[in-house]
Design an enzyme around this catalytic site. Sequence first.
Site, mmCIF file in Angstrom:
data_model
loop_
_atom_site.group_PDB
_atom_site.id
_atom_site.type_symbol
_atom_site.label_atom_id
_atom_site.label_comp_id
_atom_site.label_asym_id
_atom_site.label_seq_id
_atom_site.Cartn_x
_atom_site.Cartn_y
_atom_site.Cartn_z
ATOM 1 N N HIS A 478 0.838 -1.205 0.000
ATOM 2 C CA HIS A 478 0.000 0.000 0.000
ATOM 3 C C HIS A 478 0.872 1.253 0.000
ATOM 4 O O HIS A 478 0.682 2.158 -0.831
ATOM 5 C CB HIS A 478 -0.905 -0.018 1.234
ATOM 6 C CG HIS A 478 -1.786 1.178 1.372
ATOM 7 N ND1 HIS A 478 -3.124 1.167 1.032
ATOM 8 C CD2 HIS A 478 -1.545 2.430 1.827
ATOM 9 C CE1 HIS A 478 -3.645 2.358 1.248
ATOM 10 N NE2 HIS A 478 -2.705 3.144 1.740
ATOM 11 N N GLU A 479 1.806 1.327 0.925
ATOM 12 C CA GLU A 479 2.627 2.533 1.019
ATOM 13 C C GLU A 479 3.546 2.691 -0.188
ATOM 14 O O GLU A 479 3.828 3.813 -0.621
ATOM 15 C CB GLU A 479 3.433 2.525 2.325
ATOM 16 C CG GLU A 479 2.583 2.539 3.590
ATOM 17 C CD GLU A 479 1.564 3.680 3.632
ATOM 18 O OE1 GLU A 479 1.793 4.736 2.995
ATOM 19 O OE2 GLU A 479 0.525 3.509 4.292
ATOM 20 N N HIS A 482 1.606 4.403 -2.856
ATOM 21 C CA HIS A 482 1.682 5.860 -2.683
ATOM 22 C C HIS A 482 3.024 6.387 -3.202
ATOM 23 O O HIS A 482 3.089 7.427 -3.871
ATOM 24 C CB HIS A 482 1.568 6.220 -1.198
ATOM 25 C CG HIS A 482 0.183 6.261 -0.660
ATOM 26 N ND1 HIS A 482 -0.836 6.968 -1.265
ATOM 27 C CD2 HIS A 482 -0.353 5.718 0.472
ATOM 28 C CE1 HIS A 482 -1.941 6.848 -0.535
ATOM 29 N NE2 HIS A 482 -1.672 6.094 0.516
ATOM 30 N N HIS A 485 3.148 6.750 -6.832
ATOM 31 C CA HIS A 485 2.374 7.916 -7.257
ATOM 32 C C HIS A 485 3.266 9.161 -7.252
ATOM 33 O O HIS A 485 3.150 10.027 -8.135
ATOM 34 C CB HIS A 485 1.186 8.098 -6.312
ATOM 35 C CG HIS A 485 0.065 8.908 -6.865
ATOM 36 N ND1 HIS A 485 -1.041 9.258 -6.114
ATOM 37 C CD2 HIS A 485 -0.146 9.464 -8.083
ATOM 38 C CE1 HIS A 485 -1.867 9.972 -6.851
ATOM 39 N NE2 HIS A 485 -1.352 10.116 -8.047
#
Length: 688
Positions: A478-479, A482, A485
């Site tokens: 998940h991180e 990010h 991104h």
Amino acid sequence: MSQSEKSYSTVTEWNGPHGLPRFELIKDEDFAPAFEAALAEHNADIDAIAGDPSEPTFENTIVALELAGDVLSRVSALFWNKAGADTNKVIQALEREIAPKMSRHYSKISMNAALFARVDALWEKRDSLGLSLEQTRVLERHWKGFVKAGAKLGKDQQERLAAINERLASLGANFGQNVLGDETDWALPLSSDEELVGLPDFLKDAMASAASARGKGEAYVVTLSRSIIVPFLEFSERRDLREQAFKAWVARGENGGERDNRAIVKEVLALRDEKAKLLGYKNFAALKLDNTMAKTPEAVNDLLMQVWDKAVKQAGVEEQELAALIAKDGKNHEVAPWDWRFYAEKLRTERFNFSESELKPYLQLEKIIEACFAVAKKLFGITAVPLKDVVGYHPDVRVFEIREADGTLKALFLGDYFARPSKRSGAWMSSFQSQHKLPLKNGVKGELPIIYNVCNFAKPAEGKPALLSLDDARTLFHEFGHALHGMLSDVTYPSVSGTGVSRDFVELPSQLYEHWLTVPDILKTYAVHYQTGEAMPQALLDKVLAAQTFNVGFNTVEFTSSALVDMAFHTMDKPVEDPMAVQAEVLAKIGMPASMVMRHATPHFQHVFSGDGYSAGYYSYMWSEVLDADAFAAFEETGDAFNADMAKRLKDNIYSIGGAVDPEETYKAFRGRLPSPEAMLKKRGLAA
């Protein structure tokens, strides 16, 4: 060179490899003078823009604002990283001083009449300026930012708004420090075999490491770090100890005394409501949702209640199954919150014939990091190259170059994976520097993104591997989603770079990336036993995949109840006198089962009260989940989780575009349409 000048240059002149800060040279006492100098420099930048005698243009006003305060951004990035990931008494004291000072600083800029007049003039004639789509978005962001910060208010109202923002900044800093204090100070020492009954070796190793780090001589300690407290609640046979640990965990910020957060919450809610009404909004939720995909509190609550009704029904079925296990054990107690994880783990073991302790030896931190990088290479063609001799901001931090397929340096990435008493709980991504293409004062065009991930995995004993739970592994993916991104960003202007998107869109790249963890080829390759090196057996892999929706009612109720309470706080039509009473009323109204609790009770709900990043915005994880389930379905429909054409569309329209395009438009460019909640409900096992 004076000490002040030396501190300033140490913090602001990033002359490490590839422009990294020289972390090893920065001392705590450098920050205060560096902030003073950087604030003064930013003020001079603003004065120059506002006082420019020439007609306002996009270049001399908006681009100038995009570049103004670069030094302050650098000082701030280093300081807030330190405050979150490796704090101490000196940093915490400065945080309490800096938070309101920064609020005053930005309030003054937002209420600079001459400056806003220039921005407003450009906004009024925006259609005749010949701006690109990205430039229009950047102009809109600046104009709306000024308006939401009070630029159109009268002087008295502006002064009141500035005071509110300053006070909120102080309260947010105090809230977070109080939670960290409760987490750091509490520990449950264990030593006898009777106290350790049921605990697997990986957990005892983590508890021994935590005890050693605290240096108090205990053999083992249970801490409130999620990577220890959760497996303890899953495996400890001692119901009395589970209850003791659970009650400490959920009572963070609610223990009375100077670290109790309930009074802070009451004041924060009152100030937020006053702020919203000053700015002409019905309530704070309406203010926060004004520039999001959801747009209104009604749309948010509609989604949440659709999911809640299905989740609470499923949780009831799950509770009956756990109660049957309790009776089978010869016990006659109800399912209490400190029982749920313990009996759910027993039920999972029984139903799917595997347990977390059987799975964990196959989930080594090192291999899951490799898996994260491997997925990024297969999807986006980038490679992570470790920089072994480069110093990070803590000895545990790892530094990587991120390179394109042709070898071009694309970004720098720092990974900080282990829990420590100086680090706040949870996991997050942030940046030291965002990607953009504007020419700087030194003649360099643009900047590389410097992105970091922070996690809180249990640090293993010396010589032993760090083993993750499946939830831990998802958190790491998940991180890193990010981080991608931020690292794949390809825009011109800093304000729309990377994660500079609406709150309910920002979780899409991260939650979507989680899906690739459980792609069978990835698990087969990287889920290998830490002792034998053998891949996870197909039978265990099949069980893991089959169990993905196990306990979904519990997980969804935990989250959705928190999101509903957040929305209720920020849509109240009367002052909140007692936040805990409001929390209780909301939970009673929606029918919260007595056997479980909110994922984040109000006094330690840092997403919402340690700053306002996710205030009236915790729902955004679920809103983005609607998007991520639908987005991954696009790959599944091709029959290939790494379909090259779909991966290119994903990179071009989601990961690299930042906030340069409206999120609805960019999602439709990727998928061809907007999603419905059905794919998300199906993913969770809650459809029909």
